[in-house]
Design a protein around this motif. Structure first.
Motif, mmCIF file in Angstrom:
data_model
loop_
_atom_site.group_PDB
_atom_site.id
_atom_site.type_symbol
_atom_site.label_atom_id
_atom_site.label_comp_id
_atom_site.label_asym_id
_atom_site.label_seq_id
_atom_site.Cartn_x
_atom_site.Cartn_y
_atom_site.Cartn_z
ATOM 1 N N UNK A 108 0.826 -1.205 0.000
ATOM 2 C CA UNK A 108 0.000 0.000 0.000
ATOM 3 C C UNK A 108 0.862 1.258 0.000
ATOM 4 N N UNK A 109 1.956 1.234 0.776
ATOM 5 C CA UNK A 109 2.804 2.419 0.930
ATOM 6 C C UNK A 109 4.270 2.046 0.829
ATOM 7 N N UNK A 110 5.096 3.063 0.618
ATOM 8 C CA UNK A 110 6.548 2.912 0.679
ATOM 9 C C UNK A 110 7.112 4.207 1.233
ATOM 10 N N UNK A 111 8.330 4.167 1.744
ATOM 11 C CA UNK A 111 8.961 5.357 2.295
ATOM 12 C C UNK A 111 9.097 6.395 1.184
ATOM 13 N N UNK A 112 8.682 7.612 1.475
ATOM 14 C CA UNK A 112 8.742 8.703 0.501
ATOM 15 C C UNK A 112 7.463 8.886 -0.294
ATOM 16 N N UNK A 113 6.540 7.950 -0.190
ATOM 17 C CA UNK A 113 5.287 8.040 -0.940
ATOM 18 C C UNK A 113 4.364 9.088 -0.312
ATOM 19 N N UNK A 144 8.504 3.507 7.861
ATOM 20 C CA UNK A 144 7.612 2.388 8.150
ATOM 21 C C UNK A 144 8.252 1.640 9.313
ATOM 22 N N UNK A 145 7.569 1.630 10.447
ATOM 23 C CA UNK A 145 8.146 1.115 11.686
ATOM 24 C C UNK A 145 7.976 -0.394 11.817
ATOM 25 N N UNK A 159 3.604 3.650 11.289
ATOM 26 C CA UNK A 159 4.337 4.457 10.315
ATOM 27 C C UNK A 159 4.488 5.870 10.861
ATOM 28 N N UNK A 160 5.453 6.600 10.291
ATOM 29 C CA UNK A 160 5.630 8.013 10.589
ATOM 30 C C UNK A 160 5.175 8.776 9.363
ATOM 31 N N UNK A 161 4.191 9.638 9.546
ATOM 32 C CA UNK A 161 3.585 10.417 8.464
ATOM 33 C C UNK A 161 3.837 11.888 8.748
#
Length: 162
Positions: A108-113, A144-145, A159-161
């Motif tokens: 669903x997500x990746x770092x930087x997305x 993403x933790x 996650x950190x947003x």
């Protein structure tokens, strides 16, 4: 309630507490019916000290002139603790984390997305129910933790947003 029922109930509650401890459970609830207007409803729970989530990340390169044997700071006082980060998105339940809708699918997500408010960040499976965890606000995924398939507790940073 008779003395006999009281003694049996105390023994029953002690057995439930023992079962809780032996099986490393955090909560157990049982209702015992004795008759039409007589029942015992028991909930036994315990608080378990939650350990910090293990993070797998590449270490930052050390400067060339760094001292050789500097003691490491304790992890609990680390400014990088994801639980203390204001952009942390935490788990609303106990369950298992899945980063994609099905095995082999794109995450669903990746770092930087970039994500919009309401976009699915990941799934937490709880009691055979797949719960989509939405982004609480728009932003960029900084970290993403948790790992795919990891078990999480209520309040665990996911996650950190920012």
């Amino acid at each position: 309630m008779t003395k006999k029922n009281h003694d049996a109930d105390v023994a029953f509650i002690q057995a439930l507490a023992e079962l809780l401890r032996e099986n490393d459970l955090t909560e157990l609830q049982v209702k015992r019916d004795y008759g039409a207007d007589d029942s015992l409803n028991v909930r036994v729970s315990r608080h378990i000290q939650q350990q910090a989530a293990v993070q797998v990340a590449a270490p930052a390169p050390a400067p060339a002139a760094a001292p050789a044997a500097a003691p490491a700071a304790p992890a609990a006082s680390s400014p990088d603790d994801p639980a203390d980060h204001p952009g942390a998105v935490t788990s609303p339940m106990v369950g298992t984390v899945y980063m994609q809708a099905e095995p082999g699918a794109d995450p669903f997500i990746s770092v930087g997305a970039s994500v919009s408010e309401g976009d699915t960040l990941l799934i937490v499976e709880a009691m055979k129910t797949m719960n989509h965890i939405p982004a609480p606000r728009s932003g960029t995924i900084k970290r993403i933790v948790v790992e795919d398939g990891a078990a999480v507790e209520f309040g665990t940073p996911l996650v950190i947003l920012e």
